[in-house]
Design a protein around this motif. Structure first.
Motif, short mmCIF file in Angstrom:
data_model
loop_
_atom_site.label_atom_id
_atom_site.label_comp_id
_atom_site.label_asym_id
_atom_site.label_seq_id
_atom_site.Cartn_x
_atom_site.Cartn_y
_atom_site.Cartn_z
N UNK A 1 11.29 -2.53 -2.50
CA UNK A 1 11.78 -1.50 -3.41
C UNK A 1 12.30 -0.31 -2.61
N UNK A 2 13.50 0.13 -2.94
CA UNK A 2 14.08 1.29 -2.25
C UNK A 2 14.99 2.04 -3.20
N UNK A 3 14.69 3.30 -3.42
CA UNK A 3 15.52 4.20 -4.23
C UNK A 3 15.82 3.60 -5.62
N UNK A 4 14.79 3.11 -6.27
CA UNK A 4 14.95 2.62 -7.63
C UNK A 4 15.61 1.27 -7.78
N UNK A 5 15.85 0.57 -6.66
CA UNK A 5 16.42 -0.77 -6.69
C UNK A 5 15.44 -1.73 -6.04
N UNK A 6 15.39 -2.93 -6.56
CA UNK A 6 14.45 -3.93 -6.06
C UNK A 6 15.20 -5.17 -5.60
N UNK B 1 9.35 2.05 -12.06
CA UNK B 1 10.57 2.75 -12.47
C UNK B 1 11.76 2.18 -11.69
N UNK B 2 12.21 0.99 -12.09
CA UNK B 2 13.28 0.29 -11.40
C UNK B 2 14.53 0.29 -12.27
N UNK B 3 15.66 0.70 -11.68
CA UNK B 3 16.91 0.75 -12.42
C UNK B 3 17.67 -0.56 -12.39
N UNK B 4 17.53 -1.32 -11.30
CA UNK B 4 18.22 -2.61 -11.19
C UNK B 4 17.52 -3.48 -10.17
N UNK B 5 17.72 -4.78 -10.30
CA UNK B 5 17.19 -5.75 -9.34
C UNK B 5 18.34 -6.59 -8.82
N UNK B 6 18.22 -7.03 -7.56
CA UNK B 6 19.27 -7.88 -7.02
C UNK B 6 18.65 -8.99 -6.17
N UNK B 7 19.41 -10.03 -5.98
CA UNK B 7 18.94 -11.16 -5.20
C UNK B 7 20.14 -11.82 -4.54
N UNK C 1 0.82 -1.21 0.00
CA UNK C 1 0.00 0.00 0.00
C UNK C 1 0.85 1.26 0.00
N UNK C 2 2.05 1.18 0.57
CA UNK C 2 2.92 2.35 0.65
C UNK C 2 3.97 2.37 -0.47
N UNK C 3 3.93 1.38 -1.37
CA UNK C 3 4.87 1.35 -2.48
C UNK C 3 6.24 0.83 -2.13
N UNK D 1 7.30 -6.83 -15.02
CA UNK D 1 6.49 -5.85 -14.28
C UNK D 1 7.39 -4.81 -13.63
N UNK D 2 8.47 -5.25 -13.01
CA UNK D 2 9.36 -4.32 -12.32
C UNK D 2 9.95 -3.29 -13.27
N UNK D 3 10.47 -3.76 -14.39
CA UNK D 3 11.19 -2.88 -15.29
C UNK D 3 10.30 -2.09 -16.24
N UNK D 4 9.14 -2.63 -16.60
CA UNK D 4 8.27 -1.92 -17.54
C UNK D 4 7.27 -1.02 -16.84
N UNK D 5 6.68 -1.51 -15.76
CA UNK D 5 5.60 -0.78 -15.11
C UNK D 5 6.11 0.08 -13.97
#
Length: 329
Positions: A101-106, A138-144, A76-78, A132-136
């Protein structure tokens, strides 16, 4: 006249609307309190949670309720996007995929119940989730992160395009120990480059219509992709083959019927993104053929009126064609 938004039908910053997202075999949807019992059942399994850092064991219903409430609050808070993953045929919950999600990173994470292992479900769900993350969003990078010995999860990340960035020792709160973890990253530019390389698959399909206005559907047999789902007969085009020629060949091979190209009337087409490939499928209507359709490749056959199609689960690419066929008939 409705004004057109300058950013198109869906602006990238608008986020996920909450509408369920279908893949070839799965449905990604909101996690709700109705899922608590299923979550508890799937996660109360040491083999499922032993390679995770934050999922406790044993796992009970109260923990599941707390987990769902946290997901609902952070969504709810994004601060997070989390999907329940269910099998499209059984409608049973089989796992979850999501990210904080934090500061454009997931930070991406996922888990699946034991019955879903070894079937490619994690890769299928993760590919759609990354889209979904990259198209919908605004995510610059993802990490795991993953334990080095968790080879199955590492293969899922490798196939999705993640690359190892570093290995470091961290605390695993739910285990009460520290361990080495591999940290992997996927940059938006690399994801987009890989996505632009995905192949285009051209398939031709036929709506065989009998004298009563019923349409022939074929169920994909066990062992094939999307097994158990119903579709219009047809198949892939060979190199240099036209859609009409491909249908003549496929209908003979699959059903043992003789169809003339002159009896194939273009009706519509499907253009669908399956994440690892893009499908383009013209649909032809056919009312005349020689022979009686019979299953030659282990599939089941059914004659149905278009209003009855809802009782025959279909691949996502076929669904728009149902509406076209219903209006046409």
């Amino acid at each position: 006249m409705v004004p057109i938004a300058p950013e198109g039908c869906l602006a990238p910053s608008s986020g996920w609307s909450g509408t369920p997202v279908d893949t070839a075999r799965l449905r990604l949807r909101r996690l709700s309190m109705d899922d608590a019992d299923a979550v508890a059942r799937l996660l109360d399994d040491w083999d499922v949670v032993r390679n995770t850092s934050n999922i406790p064991f044993p796992y009970d219903r109260e923990m599941a309720i707390e987990f769902v409430a946290k997901v609902e609050s952070e969504s709810a808070t994004g601060r997070a996007v989390v999907f329940a993953v269910e099998d499209r045929l059984s409608h049973q919950l089989i796992g979850c995929v999501g990210s904080s999600i934090e500061q454009g990173r997931a930070e991406v994470g996922y888990w699946f119940g034991r019955a879903a292992w070894g079937r490619g479900y994690a890769s299928e769900a993760l590919l759609r989730f990354l889209r979904l993350l990259f198209e919908v969003n605004d995510i610059g990078s993802a990490w795991a992160s993953v334990l080095p010995e968790n080879r199955a999860s590492r293969r899922v990340l490798d196939k999705a395009g993640f690359v190892v960035q570093e290995r470091r020792r961290v605390e695993l709160p739910a285990r009460g120990v520290s361990a080495d973890l591999d940290f992997l990253v996927l940059e938006r530019a690399d994801w987009l480059a890989a996505r632009n390389r995905r192949p285009m698959l051209l398939v031709a399909a036929a709506a065989l219509i009998d004298v009563d206005g019923r349409v022939l559907l074929a169920q994909r047999p066990p062992g094939k992709s999307m097994a158990g789902q119903w579709e219009f007969p047809g198949g892939k085009l060979n190199p240099g083959e036209t859609p009409e020629a491909a249908l003549v060949r496929e209908l003979d091979e699959e059903l043992g019927i003789d169809v003339s190209e002159a009896c194939l009337a273009p009706l519509g087409f499907a253009s669908h993104d399956y994440d690892s490939f893009h499908l383009l499928m013209p649909l032809f209507a056919c009312r005349r053929w020689l022979g009686n359709p019979s299953p030659r490749e282990g599939q089941k056959l059914a004659w149905a009126f278009p209003p009855q199609f809802a009782g025959y689960p279909m691949p996502p690419a076929d669904l728009p064609l149902v509406a076209i066929l219903r209006d046409w008939l």
